[in-house]
Design a protein around this motif. Structure first.
Motif, PDB file in Angstrom:
ATOM      1  N   GLN B 134       0.905  -1.425  -0.107  1.00 13.30           N
ATOM      2  CA  GLN B 134      -0.014   0.025   0.123  1.00 13.30           C
ATOM      3  C   GLN B 134       0.986   1.327   0.090  1.00 13.30           C
ATOM      4  OE1 GLN B 134      -2.518  -0.315   3.506  1.00 13.30           O
ATOM      5  NE2 GLN B 134      -0.917   0.086   4.959  1.00 13.30           N
ATOM      6  N   THR B 135       0.416   2.400  -0.234  1.00 17.75           N
ATOM      7  CA  THR B 135       1.122   3.626  -0.084  1.00 17.75           C
ATOM      8  C   THR B 135       0.347   4.705   0.590  1.00 17.75           C
ATOM      9  OG1 THR B 135       1.783   3.226  -2.559  1.00 17.75           O
ATOM     10  CG2 THR B 135       1.480   5.416  -1.896  1.00 17.75           C
ATOM     11  N   HIS B 136       1.046   5.320   1.396  1.00 20.92           N
ATOM     12  CA  HIS B 136       0.802   6.308   2.279  1.00 20.92           C
ATOM     13  C   HIS B 136       1.547   7.483   2.318  1.00 20.92           C
ATOM     14  CE1 HIS B 136       3.218   3.885   4.652  1.00 20.92           C
ATOM     15  NE2 HIS B 136       3.652   4.981   5.315  1.00 20.92           N
ATOM     16  N   TYR B 137       1.168   8.667   3.040  1.00 21.17           N
ATOM     17  CA  TYR B 137       1.989   9.729   3.140  1.00 21.17           C
ATOM     18  C   TYR B 137       2.635   9.420   4.571  1.00 21.17           C
ATOM     19  CZ  TYR B 137       1.061  12.740  -1.069  1.00 21.17           C
ATOM     20  OH  TYR B 137       1.009  13.060  -2.276  1.00 21.17           O
ATOM     21  N   HIS B 139       5.811  11.520   7.308  1.00 24.20           N
ATOM     22  CA  HIS B 139       6.771  12.548   7.330  1.00 24.20           C
ATOM     23  C   HIS B 139       8.110  12.191   7.136  1.00 24.20           C
ATOM     24  CE1 HIS B 139       7.900  16.760   8.675  1.00 24.20           C
ATOM     25  NE2 HIS B 139       8.864  16.165   9.423  1.00 24.20           N
ATOM     26  N   PRO B 146       5.695  15.931   4.540  1.00 22.80           N
ATOM     27  CA  PRO B 146       5.120  14.729   4.069  1.00 22.80           C
ATOM     28  C   PRO B 146       5.555  14.170   2.686  1.00 22.80           C
ATOM     29  CG  PRO B 146       3.683  16.358   4.869  1.00 22.80           C
ATOM     30  CD  PRO B 146       4.954  16.866   4.586  1.00 22.80           C
ATOM     31  N   LEU B 148       5.266  10.880  -0.296  1.00 26.08           N
ATOM     32  CA  LEU B 148       4.619   9.616  -0.808  1.00 26.08           C
ATOM     33  C   LEU B 148       5.339   8.410  -0.480  1.00 26.08           C
ATOM     34  CD1 LEU B 148       1.665   9.163  -1.686  1.00 26.08           C
ATOM     35  CD2 LEU B 148       2.872   8.891  -4.008  1.00 26.08           C
TER      36      LEU B 148
END
Lengths: 179, 161
Positions: B134-137, B139, B146, B148
């Motif tokens: 999966q992919t998230h933002y 920091h 932030p 990706l």
């Protein structure tokens, strides 16, 4: 009613309800709501069908002093609403940054409970975070509106695995600074 | 091909580690290293990993620190000095760490993160059998914003096969 205390987690007043730590007696209502496919498909982690013990395990995690995620129940009992309306949580992800997530039981959708809960929690800022993150599935614009209502700004597109759908779902990510 | 050796980081490695972690091209791809470089942070990491659920090793070519590699919980992380890139060292070190991670700990999978612009690391993980999860933002501490972040997973079953 006397609410059970959880280490390091305050009770937050939110207008039509209070936000309090989950207690073992919440398992029945939470299981009833979380077992609804229309709810599970808009969350990352609630499986559908809901296996027995899932909610009890979540409550136990939420009461563990070493937890990373603080969970609050939206409790409307004091204002003649249901004792459990939904859940909202904050997860510490880095220095002074937390991720917010929430769900409201389908019976109580579209009356502003999520916005009220999230705004109250950010105002209280129990994690003393400088910045909050949150995401919404792109097929759930109502959840995204909650974020923009609470002052979150769009950050970008991502994708998250949804256990109930058994697939990756496109998401919108939002952020809000507190200071 | 020159042999690589692996061992816990020690305070005596702090100088070499700090040199490596003073290179922006390395630090910008890390999750939790600060920029500008902080010797205090380097010193705090120049010691054996303190928990029993993982390891973080220095990767040595001869007596020279080429990089670091570790498996902590189910998370894989690694860094390679630019002087040692393009020689297959990163691939060998990561492969060794995965072998050791699955051998030492009862974990069903190993997970690794790459920032969206780290194509080399993504290619390495894909070569080793990782698949996108999966992919998230997240920091990025060194970048101060932030970024990706792609999460990749490798199951024990896939690795053994």
């Amino acid at each position: 009613m006397k609410h059970e205390t959880v280490v390091g987690q305050p009770i937050v007043s939110a207008g039509r309800f209070i936000l309090r730590p989950p207690q073992t007696s919440d398992a029945g209502l939470l299981s009833l709501y979380a077992g609804d496919r229309n709810l599970a498909r808009y969350t990352r982690s609630i499986p559908h069908p809901l296996p027995p013990g899932t909610i009890e395990a979540m409550i136990a995690r939420a009461r563990n002093p070493d937890r990373k995620e603080d969970v609050w129940v939206l409790d409307g009992a004091a204002t003649d609403h249901a004792e459990v309306l939904g859940l909202i949580s904050l997860t510490r992800i880095d220095r002074k940054q937390s991720e917010a997530s929430y769900w409201i039981a389908p019976a109580f959708w579209n009356v502003g409970f999520a916005t009220e809960a999230l705004q109250s929690l950010i105002d209280a800022n129990p994690h003393e975070a400088d910045c909050y993150f949150a995401e919404a599935f792109q097929d759930n614009p109502g959840s995204a509106r909650v974020l923009t209502n609470c002052g979150f700004d769009y950050l970008g597109d991502a994708e998250a695995f949804c256990v109930a759908r058994n697939t990756v779902v496109p998401t919108w990510t939002y952020t809000r600074k507190t200071r | 091909m020159a042999e690589l050796t692996y061992r816990d980081l020690q305070p005596s490695d702090a100088g070499a580690l700090h040199d490596m972690m003073s290179d922006w091209s390395i630090v910008r791809q890390m999750g939790g290293w600060p920029w500008p470089p902080s010797r205090d942070v380097t010193d705090s990491r120049s010691r054996p990993y303190p928990r029993e659920n993982g390891f973080v090793w220095g990767v040595f070519l001869g007596h020279r620190l080429a990089g670091t590699v570790g498996v902590t919980g189910e998370w894989l992380a690694y860094a390679l000095s630019p002087r040692f890139q393009g020689q297959g060292i990163g691939s060998r070190a990561v492969r060794h760490a995965i072998d050791q991670g699955f051998a030492r700990f009862e974990i069903d999978r190993i997970t690794a993160n790459t920032w969206d612009d780290n194509h080399a690391s993504y290619a390495l993980l894909r070569k080793l059998g990782f698949t996108h999860w999966q992919t998230h933002y997240e920091h990025a501490q060194a970048r101060g914003l932030p970024v990706l972040c792609h999460e990749h997973r490798l199951s024990r079953h896939t690795w053994i096969a």
